[in-house]
Motif scaffolding. Structure first.
Motif, PDB file in Angstrom:
ATOM      1  N   ASP A 116     -28.118   6.343   5.222  1.00 14.14           N
ATOM      2  CA  ASP A 116     -29.126   6.694   4.218  1.00 14.14           C
ATOM      3  C   ASP A 116     -28.598   6.466   2.811  1.00 14.14           C
ATOM      4  O   ASP A 116     -29.309   5.957   1.943  1.00 14.14           O
ATOM      5  CB  ASP A 116     -29.566   8.154   4.396  1.00 14.14           C
ATOM      6  CG  ASP A 116     -30.525   8.289   5.578  1.00 14.14           C
ATOM      7  OD1 ASP A 116     -31.031   7.241   6.024  1.00 14.14           O
ATOM      8  OD2 ASP A 116     -30.748   9.423   6.032  1.00 14.14           O
ATOM      9  N   ALA A 117     -27.340   6.866   2.603  1.00 14.52           N
ATOM     10  CA  ALA A 117     -26.744   6.686   1.278  1.00 14.52           C
ATOM     11  C   ALA A 117     -26.652   5.203   0.938  1.00 14.52           C
ATOM     12  O   ALA A 117     -26.988   4.769  -0.169  1.00 14.52           O
ATOM     13  CB  ALA A 117     -25.357   7.327   1.238  1.00 14.52           C
ATOM     14  N   ARG A 154     -30.058   3.802   0.145  1.00 13.39           N
ATOM     15  CA  ARG A 154     -30.543   4.206  -1.167  1.00 13.39           C
ATOM     16  C   ARG A 154     -29.911   3.321  -2.243  1.00 13.39           C
ATOM     17  O   ARG A 154     -30.564   2.891  -3.177  1.00 13.39           O
ATOM     18  CB  ARG A 154     -30.256   5.681  -1.414  1.00 13.39           C
ATOM     19  CG  ARG A 154     -31.377   6.332  -2.157  1.00 13.39           C
ATOM     20  CD  ARG A 154     -31.277   7.824  -2.359  1.00 13.39           C
ATOM     21  NE  ARG A 154     -30.121   8.479  -1.818  1.00 13.39           N
ATOM     22  CZ  ARG A 154     -30.151   9.304  -0.772  1.00 13.39           C
ATOM     23  NH1 ARG A 154     -31.279   9.531  -0.153  1.00 13.39           N
ATOM     24  NH2 ARG A 154     -29.056   9.891  -0.364  1.00 13.39           N
ATOM     25  N   THR A 155     -28.610   3.058  -2.071  1.00 10.93           N
ATOM     26  CA  THR A 155     -27.923   2.207  -3.042  1.00 10.93           C
ATOM     27  C   THR A 155     -28.515   0.797  -3.043  1.00 10.93           C
ATOM     28  O   THR A 155     -28.793   0.229  -4.099  1.00 10.93           O
ATOM     29  CB  THR A 155     -26.419   2.137  -2.717  1.00 10.93           C
ATOM     30  OG1 THR A 155     -25.909   3.461  -2.668  1.00 10.93           O
ATOM     31  CG2 THR A 155     -25.684   1.339  -3.781  1.00 10.93           C
ATOM     32  N   GLY A 167     -27.195  10.994  -5.597  1.00 11.28           N
ATOM     33  CA  GLY A 167     -27.940   9.766  -5.348  1.00 11.28           C
ATOM     34  C   GLY A 167     -27.048   8.566  -5.563  1.00 11.28           C
ATOM     35  O   GLY A 167     -25.828   8.666  -5.524  1.00 11.28           O
ATOM     36  N   SER A 168     -27.673   7.442  -5.824  1.00 14.70           N
ATOM     37  CA  SER A 168     -26.890   6.222  -5.944  1.00 14.70           C
ATOM     38  C   SER A 168     -26.238   6.102  -7.309  1.00 14.70           C
ATOM     39  O   SER A 168     -25.368   5.286  -7.515  1.00 14.70           O
ATOM     40  CB  SER A 168     -27.790   5.018  -5.712  1.00 14.70           C
ATOM     41  OG  SER A 168     -28.698   4.911  -6.786  1.00 14.70           O
ATOM     42  N   THR A 228     -41.856  11.260   1.968  1.00 13.96           N
ATOM     43  CA  THR A 228     -42.245  10.027   1.288  1.00 13.96           C
ATOM     44  C   THR A 228     -43.761   9.860   1.262  1.00 13.96           C
ATOM     45  O   THR A 228     -44.330   9.442   0.262  1.00 13.96           O
ATOM     46  CB  THR A 228     -41.623   8.818   2.015  1.00 13.96           C
ATOM     47  OG1 THR A 228     -40.327   9.182   2.458  1.00 13.96           O
ATOM     48  CG2 THR A 228     -41.540   7.637   1.103  1.00 13.96           C
ATOM     49  N   PHE A 265     -41.239   5.563  -5.616  1.00 13.58           N
ATOM     50  CA  PHE A 265     -39.785   5.705  -5.585  1.00 13.58           C
ATOM     51  C   PHE A 265     -39.461   7.164  -5.317  1.00 13.58           C
ATOM     52  O   PHE A 265     -40.311   8.036  -5.460  1.00 13.58           O
ATOM     53  CB  PHE A 265     -39.174   5.273  -6.912  1.00 13.58           C
ATOM     54  CG  PHE A 265     -39.726   6.034  -8.096  1.00 13.58           C
ATOM     55  CD1 PHE A 265     -40.905   5.619  -8.695  1.00 13.58           C
ATOM     56  CD2 PHE A 265     -39.080   7.153  -8.585  1.00 13.58           C
ATOM     57  CE1 PHE A 265     -41.425   6.315  -9.772  1.00 13.58           C
ATOM     58  CE2 PHE A 265     -39.599   7.850  -9.664  1.00 13.58           C
ATOM     59  CZ  PHE A 265     -40.773   7.434 -10.256  1.00 13.58           C
ATOM     60  N   ASP A 266     -38.242   7.421  -4.930  1.00  9.20           N
ATOM     61  CA  ASP A 266     -37.806   8.778  -4.653  1.00  9.20           C
ATOM     62  C   ASP A 266     -37.409   9.442  -5.965  1.00  9.20           C
ATOM     63  O   ASP A 266     -36.442   9.049  -6.584  1.00  9.20           O
ATOM     64  CB  ASP A 266     -36.599   8.713  -3.696  1.00  9.20           C
ATOM     65  CG  ASP A 266     -36.146  10.108  -3.309  1.00  9.20           C
ATOM     66  OD1 ASP A 266     -36.785  11.071  -3.764  1.00  9.20           O
ATOM     67  OD2 ASP A 266     -35.162  10.211  -2.559  1.00  9.20           O
ATOM     68  N   ASP A 319     -31.488  -0.093  -2.056  1.00  8.46           N
ATOM     69  CA  ASP A 319     -32.838  -0.013  -2.610  1.00  8.46           C
ATOM     70  C   ASP A 319     -32.804   0.031  -4.122  1.00  8.46           C
ATOM     71  O   ASP A 319     -33.543  -0.679  -4.795  1.00  8.46           O
ATOM     72  CB  ASP A 319     -33.547   1.242  -2.077  1.00  8.46           C
ATOM     73  CG  ASP A 319     -34.384   0.923  -0.853  1.00  8.46           C
ATOM     74  OD1 ASP A 319     -34.516  -0.273  -0.545  1.00  8.46           O
ATOM     75  OD2 ASP A 319     -34.906   1.859  -0.235  1.00  8.46           O
ATOM     76  N   ASP A 320     -31.939   0.882  -4.655  1.00  9.15           N
ATOM     77  CA  ASP A 320     -31.857   1.026  -6.107  1.00  9.15           C
ATOM     78  C   ASP A 320     -31.374  -0.257  -6.760  1.00  9.15           C
ATOM     79  O   ASP A 320     -31.866  -0.654  -7.813  1.00  9.15           O
ATOM     80  CB  ASP A 320     -30.935   2.194  -6.477  1.00  9.15           C
ATOM     81  CG  ASP A 320     -31.664   3.520  -6.378  1.00  9.15           C
ATOM     82  OD1 ASP A 320     -32.867   3.491  -6.082  1.00  9.15           O
ATOM     83  OD2 ASP A 320     -31.033   4.568  -6.608  1.00  9.15           O
ATOM     84  N   THR A 369     -33.794  14.493  -5.174  1.00  3.73           N
ATOM     85  CA  THR A 369     -33.638  15.318  -3.981  1.00  3.73           C
ATOM     86  C   THR A 369     -34.518  16.560  -4.019  1.00  3.73           C
ATOM     87  O   THR A 369     -34.818  17.089  -5.071  1.00  3.73           O
ATOM     88  CB  THR A 369     -32.171  15.761  -3.856  1.00  3.73           C
ATOM     89  OG1 THR A 369     -31.747  16.212  -5.136  1.00  3.73           O
ATOM     90  CG2 THR A 369     -31.311  14.603  -3.419  1.00  3.73           C
TER      91      THR A 369
END
Lengths: 454, 241
Positions: free
Chosen positions: A280-281, A284-285, A412-413, B190, B201-202, A287-288, B205
């Protein structure tokens, strides 16, 4: 768009006109001087002939013969009107059609002067005369001249011709000069306008190229080549980003599905959970990063009218409960603000700034989000009461917004602020960090060009 | 995010749906098919756009999972052809391109939902159930939606539970509206972010969690059973209690 000042065109026109005036004036003057010389030479030649004939007569037959000849010539009108005056020792006129010896002439030689002349009808008239003075023997002085009114006429003509042609040259020169200068400036105008539109994301923008093939066309060609190259690179980046997204995500989708399936079938153990968290981490990276690359290549065609006030208000509502849970007071003040932009990018910009501010504010702190209208456009500011950033480090932090600095440690990223920076730039906005005493204030200044008041 | 147990279990009495998956990556398709089978759903698979389009037209499916990136006839073209023929089968688009404009293009072409790759089964299942159900039922038409002890007045945008008026903020009402519309189904974070806040976008958290827990505090009165359950590793489910 910054327009070139019209005075530049005027200045160009004036220079061109001045050069045309000098050229015209010089040409006319040279012609005038040469004509005058020619006329003078002709008159002198005929006067010299006449004088020579009289001198010859004097030498052959004495002064009386000259007097007779002169008197005869004066009484009878001839094709060439000669002027005569013969004076004796005492300076008294003995023959001729001049009333008295002109004051201007005290020496021998060739002179031009105005004088009263008795006409054949017996009246007197003011005429211009070019005359030669000759000393005969026995202290007789003889003046032989010719009317040179042509010279005066020529002078008058010259002056009027000069005035008229200078006037005409001036007007034509100004008009032509203005047109010519405008052409150059029009090119610069077109070039800077095209550059502005290109910079605003219209990557298909090109400068017009005429068939003249002149310097402007060469310059336009060079600039167009540069534009085309940038467009190609941006296209390549977009395509590469999409390809990368596909190539990275296909294996990751398989891995993800495998773990999920194992979990469904009850074969998963604790390790699966860890793998999925790592995955997941990583996702996310990716994706970002892709989002960032895509944002960098935002095209103007993606722009649409956006209500920034609504975006800010909604982001405020979204984060309000989170802030409250942390004991942070979140205040949102907005004024109506519409601009052309990409809604999702602006949403990320606002959300990331608020998220950051809430995260760094201590319990009991306050985050103030305000959207105000300044003279130069819309201003968004997000201020917190957290630890802030020392003045000498703000530059560095801003620079880190730009680069993908791997050393950044955050939830997050950690690319959130990079997205803020890119989103701001895409919208022609400028980001700045200030001291909120205490805390940090991030200000985003939207350029007035891009914003519309509602 | 801990993930010790499966978020979905075969025992759950979810309605069995018949699905068509059009996906060129055989391995992904296989895993998804097997995963869906674990949950009791039947899935047909087509590896190319042409095969997929044929299968979609011939067979009757409750929902179609369509990959955007297909060899030959791409996903969007398949979708457009399908819609051009009047086929309204709900379509969930899958794409490695999770960007906003791709999403918009997908929805414009007639897609019902859009899921970026890679996805969690939970997310996929929640979305399939959401669109398959949306396909079937609609509100009664009297402007009131009753979900267990909860009543939503869709026109006045108010909510009451067991006759007790619940004061809701705008977004809280929208959240409750969405959850009740998908009552009994798992709704992911989501999905909520997309539906309620229109964010692609997210935003960070646990934001959705905070909003949901606020909503919970408002709708669950003293002695009333909790309506909104957290589904581990997936999202939330509002039960008609």
């Amino acid at each position: 768009m910054q327009r070139l000042r019209p005075t530049a065109a005027l200045r160009g026109a004036l220079w061109i006109t001045l050069i045309a005036l000098i050229a015209t004036g010089t040409a006319l003057t040279v012609q005038y001087v040469q004509t005058v010389r020619l006329l003078d030479a002709r008159v002198q030649a005929s006067v010299d002939d006449e004088a020579a004939a009289l001198i010859e007569r004097y030498q052959g037959a004495g002064p009386l013969a000259v007097v007779q000849a002169v008197s005869r010539a004066v009484e009878r009108p001839r094709v060439t009107d000669f002027i005569y005056l013969m004076t004796d020792v005492a300076g008294q006129p003995v023959a001729g059609n001049l009333a008295s010896w002109p004051d201007e002439i005290d020496r021998t030689g060739y002179r031009t002067f105005d004088t009263q002349i008795s006409t054949t009808r017996g009246t007197m008239a003011e005429r211009q005369v070019a005359a030669r003075t000759v000393l005969l023997g026995g202290d007789y002085r003889l003046l032989v001249g010719s009317l040179s009114d042509d010279r005066r006429l020529l002078h008058d003509r010259y002056v009027s011709a000069l005035i008229w042609s200078l006037l005409a040259t001036g007007v034509i020169g100004l008009l032509f000069g203005f047109w010519y200068s405008r052409r150059g400036l029009a090119f610069l105008d077109a070039a800077s306008a095209a550059g502005d539109r290109f910079r605003a994301g219209h990557l298909d923008e090109r400068l017009p190229v005429t068939r003249r093939g002149d310097e402007y066309d060469r310059l336009a060609g060079t600039l167009n080549h540069g534009f085309a190259e940038i467009e190609r690179l941006v296209d390549t980046l977009r395509t590469a980003t999409d390809a990368l997204a596909h190539d990275l995500k296909t294996p990751l989708t398989r891995i993800r599905s495998r773990i999920d399936l194992a979990a469904l079938q009850g074969e998963a153990n604790g390790v699966a959970g860890d793998i999925r968290a790592d995955l997941d981490a990583l996702l996310r990276t990716i994706d970002d990063t892709l989002r960032l690359a895509r944002a960098e290549t935002t095209m103007a065609s993606e722009f649409a009218p956006v209500d920034l006030a609504e975006i800010v208000r909604e982001a405020g509502e979204l984060f309000e409960p989170v802030a409250e849970d942390r004991g942070v007071t979140l205040t949102v003040n907005v004024v109506p603000a519409r601009l052309d932009g990409v809604r999702s990018l602006l949403g990320q910009l606002v959300a990331n700034l608020i998220d950051n501010a809430v995260k760094y504010s201590p319990a009991g702190g306050a985050v103030t989000v305000s959207l105000t209208e300044a003279d130069d456009g819309i201003r968004l500011s997000v201020a917190d009461t957290g630890p802030g950033i020392p003045a000498d480090q703000r530059e560095r932090v801003l620079a880190r917004f730009v680069r993908l600095d791997t050393s950044r440690q955050a939830e997050g990223s950690g690319l959130g602020l990079s997205i803020v920076q890119v989103a701001a730039r895409v919208h022609g906005a400028v980001l700045s960090l200030d001291d909120n005493r205490p805390g940090l204030r991030v200000t985003v200044r939207f350029n007035g060009d891009n914003t519309r008041r509602s | 995010m801990a993930y010790a147990s499966a978020p979905w279990s075969p025992e759950r009495n979810a309605p069995v749906v018949k699905l068509l998956m059009i996906e060129d990556d055989a391995q992904t398709a296989d895993y998804v098919r097997r995963g869906l089978a674990e949950l009791g759903h039947a899935t047909d698979h087509a590896a190319t756009g042409v095969d997929g389009l044929t299968a979609a037209i011939v067979g009757r499916y409750d929902a179609i999972i369509l990959d955007r990136n297909l060899p030959g006839l791409d996903g969007l073209s398949v979708l457009k052809s399908l819609r051009a023929q009047g086929d309204r089968t709900p379509v969930l688009l899958l794409s490695a391109l999770g960007q906003v404009d791709d999403r918009i293009a997908g929805l414009r072409a007639g897609g019902d939902d859009y899921l970026p790759k890679p996805f969690a089964f939970g997310e996929l299942m929640a979305r399939i159930e959401a669109i398959a159900r949306r396909h079937g039922d609609a509100d009664t038409g009297d402007g009131v939606r009753r979900t267990g002890s909860l009543t939503l007045d869709l026109l006045a945008r108010t909510a009451t539970r067991n006759g007790r008026r619940i004061e809701l903020l705008n977004k809280e009402y929208q959240l409750l509206d969405y959850l009740t519309r998908h009552a009994g189904q798992v709704v992911t974070r989501t999905m909520l972010i997309e539906a309620i806040w229109d964010y692609s976008f997210d935003p960070g958290t646990n934001i959705v969690d905070v909003h949901v827990s606020r909503l919970r505090a408002k709708i669950d009165g003293a002695g009333e059973p909790p309506m909104i359950r957290t589904v581990r590793g997936a999202g939330y489910r509002l039960d008609a209690v």
